[in-house]
Structures are given as structure tokens and as C-alpha cells.
Design a protein around this motif. Structure first.
Motif, PDB file in Angstrom:
ATOM      1  N   GLY A   1       0.653  -1.226  -0.112  1.00  0.00           N
ATOM      2  CA  GLY A   1      -0.112  -0.020  -0.119  1.00  0.00           C
ATOM      3  C   GLY A   1       0.670   1.259   0.085  1.00  0.00           C
ATOM      4  N   GLY A   2       0.110   2.413  -0.141  1.00  0.00           N
ATOM      5  CA  GLY A   2       0.872   3.722  -0.347  1.00  0.00           C
ATOM      6  C   GLY A   2       1.867   3.778  -1.560  1.00  0.00           C
ATOM      7  N   HIS A   3       2.742   4.613  -1.577  1.00  0.00           N
ATOM      8  CA  HIS A   3       3.736   5.036  -2.434  1.00  0.00           C
ATOM      9  C   HIS A   3       4.633   3.998  -3.047  1.00  0.00           C
ATOM     10  N   ARG A   4       4.778   3.821  -4.426  1.00  0.00           N
ATOM     11  CA  ARG A   4       5.701   2.750  -4.762  1.00  0.00           C
ATOM     12  C   ARG A   4       7.001   3.354  -4.419  1.00  0.00           C
ATOM     13  N   GLY A   5       8.013   2.669  -4.113  1.00  0.00           N
ATOM     14  CA  GLY A   5       9.373   3.207  -3.858  1.00  0.00           C
ATOM     15  C   GLY A   5      10.338   3.281  -5.111  1.00  0.00           C
ATOM     16  N   VAL A   6       9.775   3.130  -6.208  1.00  0.00           N
ATOM     17  CA  VAL A   6      10.468   3.298  -7.424  1.00  0.00           C
ATOM     18  C   VAL A   6      11.394   4.727  -7.431  1.00  0.00           C
ATOM     19  N   PHE A   7      12.747   4.291  -7.574  1.00  0.00           N
ATOM     20  CA  PHE A   7      13.489   5.549  -7.850  1.00  0.00           C
ATOM     21  C   PHE A   7      13.200   6.890  -8.947  1.00  0.00           C
ATOM     22  N   ASP A   8      12.784   6.015  -9.925  1.00  0.00           N
ATOM     23  CA  ASP A   8      12.360   6.883 -11.085  1.00  0.00           C
ATOM     24  C   ASP A   8      10.972   6.590 -11.553  1.00  0.00           C
ATOM     25  N   PRO A   9       9.849   7.188 -11.321  1.00  0.00           N
ATOM     26  CA  PRO A   9       8.540   6.604 -11.562  1.00  0.00           C
ATOM     27  C   PRO A   9       8.204   6.746 -13.193  1.00  0.00           C
ATOM     28  N   ASP A  10       9.346   7.347 -13.945  1.00  0.00           N
ATOM     29  CA  ASP A  10       8.903   7.420 -15.247  1.00  0.00           C
ATOM     30  C   ASP A  10       9.772   6.275 -16.165  1.00  0.00           C
ATOM     31  N   THR A  11      10.389   5.477 -15.303  1.00  0.00           N
ATOM     32  CA  THR A  11      10.935   4.119 -15.978  1.00  0.00           C
ATOM     33  C   THR A  11      10.257   3.212 -16.083  1.00  0.00           C
ATOM     34  N   PRO A  12      10.292   1.909 -16.973  1.00  0.00           N
ATOM     35  CA  PRO A  12       9.185   0.679 -16.808  1.00  0.00           C
ATOM     36  C   PRO A  12       9.422   0.159 -15.315  1.00  0.00           C
ATOM     37  N   ASP A  13       8.155  -0.324 -14.995  1.00  0.00           N
ATOM     38  CA  ASP A  13       8.252  -0.809 -13.769  1.00  0.00           C
ATOM     39  C   ASP A  13       7.851  -2.351 -13.621  1.00  0.00           C
ATOM     40  N   ASP A  14       8.743  -3.390 -13.245  1.00  0.00           N
ATOM     41  CA  ASP A  14       8.599  -4.647 -13.523  1.00  0.00           C
ATOM     42  C   ASP A  14       7.735  -5.182 -12.414  1.00  0.00           C
ATOM     43  N   ARG A  15       7.148  -4.451 -11.681  1.00  0.00           N
ATOM     44  CA  ARG A  15       5.968  -4.598 -10.851  1.00  0.00           C
ATOM     45  C   ARG A  15       6.152  -6.084 -10.072  1.00  0.00           C
ATOM     46  N   LEU A  16       7.404  -6.366  -9.533  1.00  0.00           N
ATOM     47  CA  LEU A  16       7.861  -7.738  -8.949  1.00  0.00           C
ATOM     48  C   LEU A  16       6.874  -7.634  -7.736  1.00  0.00           C
ATOM     49  N   GLY A  17       6.117  -8.737  -7.375  1.00  0.00           N
ATOM     50  CA  GLY A  17       5.522  -9.119  -6.287  1.00  0.00           C
ATOM     51  C   GLY A  17       6.565  -9.312  -4.842  1.00  0.00           C
ATOM     52  N   THR A  18       5.940  -9.156  -4.010  1.00  0.00           N
ATOM     53  CA  THR A  18       6.903  -9.492  -2.609  1.00  0.00           C
ATOM     54  C   THR A  18       7.475 -10.761  -2.479  1.00  0.00           C
ATOM     55  N   LEU A  19       6.939 -11.725  -3.019  1.00  0.00           N
ATOM     56  CA  LEU A  19       7.554 -13.191  -2.966  1.00  0.00           C
ATOM     57  C   LEU A  19       8.797 -13.117  -3.961  1.00  0.00           C
ATOM     58  N   ALA A  20       8.595 -12.846  -4.969  1.00  0.00           N
ATOM     59  CA  ALA A  20       9.638 -12.982  -6.079  1.00  0.00           C
ATOM     60  C   ALA A  20      10.590 -11.827  -5.765  1.00  0.00           C
ATOM     61  N   LEU A  21      10.573 -10.700  -5.374  1.00  0.00           N
ATOM     62  CA  LEU A  21      11.501  -9.596  -5.030  1.00  0.00           C
ATOM     63  C   LEU A  21      12.430 -10.274  -3.700  1.00  0.00           C
ATOM     64  N   THR A  22      11.582 -10.563  -2.777  1.00  0.00           N
ATOM     65  CA  THR A  22      12.328 -10.994  -1.544  1.00  0.00           C
ATOM     66  C   THR A  22      13.183 -11.997  -1.696  1.00  0.00           C
ATOM     67  N   ARG A  23      12.877 -13.028  -2.425  1.00  0.00           N
ATOM     68  CA  ARG A  23      13.863 -14.160  -2.650  1.00  0.00           C
ATOM     69  C   ARG A  23      14.866 -13.653  -3.664  1.00  0.00           C
ATOM     70  N   LEU A  24      14.810 -12.887  -4.549  1.00  0.00           N
ATOM     71  CA  LEU A  24      15.634 -12.298  -5.527  1.00  0.00           C
ATOM     72  C   LEU A  24      16.917 -11.611  -4.723  1.00  0.00           C
ATOM     73  N   LEU A  25      16.304 -10.783  -4.078  1.00  0.00           N
ATOM     74  CA  LEU A  25      17.281  -9.876  -3.206  1.00  0.00           C
ATOM     75  C   LEU A  25      17.917 -10.786  -2.171  1.00  0.00           C
ATOM     76  N   ALA A  26      17.304 -11.644  -1.361  1.00  0.00           N
ATOM     77  CA  ALA A  26      18.024 -12.575  -0.605  1.00  0.00           C
ATOM     78  C   ALA A  26      19.361 -13.247  -1.142  1.00  0.00           C
ATOM     79  N   VAL A  27      19.015 -13.786  -2.488  1.00  0.00           N
ATOM     80  CA  VAL A  27      20.019 -14.629  -2.908  1.00  0.00           C
ATOM     81  C   VAL A  27      21.116 -13.836  -3.598  1.00  0.00           C
ATOM     82  N   ARG A  28      20.604 -12.447  -4.068  1.00  0.00           N
ATOM     83  CA  ARG A  28      21.487 -11.854  -5.203  1.00  0.00           C
ATOM     84  C   ARG A  28      21.994 -10.480  -4.553  1.00  0.00           C
ATOM     85  N   SER A  29      21.451  -9.901  -3.794  1.00  0.00           N
ATOM     86  CA  SER A  29      21.928  -8.516  -2.923  1.00  0.00           C
ATOM     87  C   SER A  29      22.945  -8.140  -2.433  1.00  0.00           C
ATOM     88  N   GLY A  30      23.407  -9.311  -1.337  1.00  0.00           N
ATOM     89  CA  GLY A  30      24.423  -9.505  -0.545  1.00  0.00           C
ATOM     90  C   GLY A  30      24.061  -8.367   0.679  1.00  0.00           C
TER      91      GLY A  30
END
Length: 347
Positions: A178-207
Motif C-alpha cells: 500500500g501507499g507510494h511505490r518506492g521506485v527511484f524513477d517513476p517514469d521508467t518501466p516498472d517490472d512490478r515484482l511481487g513481494t515473494l519474487a522480489l524478496t527471494r531475488l534480493l535474499a539470493v543476489r543483493s548481499g
């Protein structure tokens, strides 16, 4: 400061919701073992300092202070005039006129030296950023003051930018939030990743340690986030119906109504994408073809329209932010809700 040193007994963060979260809410969530938060993005330095001071009178627990780091709005008199003209019939129906001139009502922390100086003196345990990242000098100054730094990110690219900047932990904001998307640039394409996919992706890849956010309302949701590799979950909509919330009666009623199952993402209220309960303003936005001015310029018009409607007893033009988990909202004291979530996790 490390996350462990915050002394949380539950891996739960309250989302810092401008206009909804309060010092009382932050204190009660801290008392129950989570990390409370206050939102400073809509406040000037004096109001922000007073809010930090009030929270400290209510609790000796650590809490998070949140800042908006949006890019300066691109001012275009033609776009702004067209936008006010598009809203004119809605204003007229409330016996009012659109503002003669729109303002950029919220300053960005990116250039707010007074806010930085206040935070360095106040030394809050946690400082978080939404809409982007401050520059290296501001990050270094806050780290030197002992602050743990968090940033909302919606993609791996944003997460990598946050890591390079020295952010300590990542808030993985899924499209459900809910509330505002945290996208850094709201005018670039948003992949609209869901919480499940994004959380797992960052847990594995972000460090970096990851905090899952978006659509999480109960103990099962928190446990699911942890199973994906998150170190904690952040909940916002779950706390809107609590008595410590600053949400008004109309907002609470809408949250508990049928519309909670049909949240929409819209720019028309503020100028940036944000997930909201469906109301008169979101319906109006679907019919308008004029270009929406940049955030927070559009928000000046949105707030004026809401004020005109409220003066006539109409509450359907407010920023009634809510995530897709809204139908699971429970109205109870914030500390009781945290304790209930902890019990649900144990079960």
C-alpha cells in the motif's frame, strides 16, 4: 549499529506511513518487541524534531525515522494548468476552485540540510529512505552518527544501487504494498515484482539483509517472508485500523469495507504511483486524460480537492492508501496485534 543490536524480540517492522503512523504507534510496537516507525517525509525540520522528541517520551526502544528522497519535480506551467482545468469540474461540484498556482509541498531530503543537521544531533537508531537514495556525504554523516540505514527498493537494480551507496539493509517493496511505490524513477518501466519474487531475488543476489514488505498482514505472512530469506517483515496496512493510527473514521470504514478487496495503483492523487482503496478520486483519475504533474506538485491539487470535499461532508477524495492484504485488516491496539502476530508465527 547492526540489526541485532536493535534488540527486537520479533522480526517485525511497522511501516512508516505519513499521515497514519504516530509516535504512539511506534512506541506500542516497540513495547511489543517490533520496530516502530515515524514518517518525516511530509514534515519540516521543526515538526520532525518534535515528532522524534515525542516518540522518545513514550518509549526508550529504538525506532525508525523515514525520509522521502524524491527527485526535484519538473515544473511545467502548461501541464499544471491543464491538470487544474481537468480537476475544475470536481472542485466546482464542491463549491470550490482549483488552486491558482500549485506548489511542491514536500521538500526532498536530497537537499534538506536542516533536516540532516537535526538528524545528526538526534541520532535516531534507524533512518530509512523512500523514493531514492541521498548522496554519499549524507549517508556518511548519518552512519557517523550511529544510524542504521534502510532503503526501499523495488528491483534488483535499485538494490544494487543501494548497496553501492552503503545502505545497510534493503526493504523489498513488492507491488502488493500500500501507499507510494518506492521506485527511484517513476517514469521508467516498472517490472512490478511481487513481494515473494522480489524478496527471494534480493535474499539470493543483493548481499544485504532483506526486509520483506507488501501484502503481509499476519503471522503466516511474516513466517513466509522469513522462509524466503528475509530477516524481517514490514507491515503497514495491518496497523491502519489500530487506535494509535491517525487514519480518520472514513479511512477506517473504507478499509473495513468491500473496496478493501479492490485496491488500485494510481498517480492522480499525488503524482507518483501509489496503491489506494478505490474511492471518488481514483474513479475520477480513470476518466482524466491530462498529464499528471510531478510529485509532489500534483499532491497540492489533490489535497486541495480533498479539503473542499471534506468541507461538504464528502470523504471520498482522500489518500486512503492500502495494500492488497487489506481485507485481512484487524482493528485492535497495535501492541496486541504484534503479540497476536507473534502467536500466529509460533503456531
Amino acid at each position: 549499529m547492526s540489526f541485532d543490536r536493535l534488540g527486537l524480540t520479533l522480526p517485525l517492522l511497522q511501516a512508516p506511513m505519513a499521515g497514519v503512523s504516530t509516535p504512539a504507534m511506534a512506541a506500542e510496537i516497540g513495547k511489543a518487541g517490533g520496530l516502530g516507525a515515524i514518517a518525516l517525509g511530509a514534515s519540516d525540520t521543526a515538526a520532525a524534531s518534535a515528532m522524534i522528541a515525542e516518540t522518545r517520551t513514550r518509549t526508550d526502544r529504538p525506532f525508525n525515522v523515514n525520509l522521502f528522497v524524491h527527485a526535484p519535480p519538473r515544473r511545467d506551467p502548461v501541464v499544471e494548468a491543464d491538470w487544474c482545468a481537468a480537476l475544475r469540474p470536481a472542485f466546482a461540484a464542491k463549491g470550490a476552485e482549483p488552486p491558482r498556482e500549485l506548489r511542491a509541498i514536500y521538500p526532498s531530503f536530497a537537499g534538506d540540510d536542516a533536516m540532516l543537521a537535526m538528524l545528526i544531533a538526534a541520532r535516531p537508531a534507524v533512518v530509512s529512505f523512500h523514493f531514492g537514495l541521498p548522496d554519499a556525504a549524507r549517508i556518511a554523516a548519518l552512519k557517523a552518527a550511529g544510524c542504521l540505514l534502510l532503503a526501499s527498493v523495488t528491483s534488483l537494480a535499485e538494490a544494487q544501487a543501494a548497496v553501492r551507496a552503503g545502505i545497510d539493509m534493503l526493504v523489498a517493496q513488492g507491488y502488493e504494498a500500500g501507499g507510494h511505490r518506492g521506485v527511484f524513477d517513476p517514469d521508467t518501466p516498472d517490472d512490478r515484482l511481487g513481494t515473494l519474487a522480489l524478496t527471494r531475488l534480493l535474499a539470493v543476489r543483493s548481499g544485504r539483509p532483506v526486509i520483506a514488505a507488501g501484502g503481509i498482514m499476519d503471522g503466516a505472512g511474516v513466517s513466509a517472508a522469513l522462509s524466503l530469506g528475509a530477516v524481517a517483515a514490514q507491515l503497514g496496512t495491518a496497523f491502519i485500523a489500530c487506535p494509535e493510527s491517525a487514519a480518520d473514521a472514513a479511512y477506517r470504514a473504507a478499509l473495513m469495507g468491500e473496496g478493501a478487496a479492490h485496491t488500485v495503483m494510481t498517480r492522480v492523487i499525488s503524482g507518483r504511483p501509489a496503491r489506494c482503496l478505490p474511492n471518488r478520486f481514483t474513479a475520477l483519475g480513470e476518466a482524466i486524460t491530462a498529464r499528471v504533474p510531478d510529485y509532489p506538485v500534483a499532491y497540492d491539487a489533490g489535497k486541495a480537492l480533498n479539503a473542499a470535499a471534506r468541507a461538504r461532508g464528502e470523504h471520498g477524495f482522500g489518500a486512503q492508501w492500502a495494500g492488497q492484504g487489506a481485507p485481512l485488516a484487524r482493528a485492535m491496539p497495535a501492541a496486541d496485534l504484534v503479540w497476536l502476530i507473534a502467536g500466529e508465527m509460533r503456531r
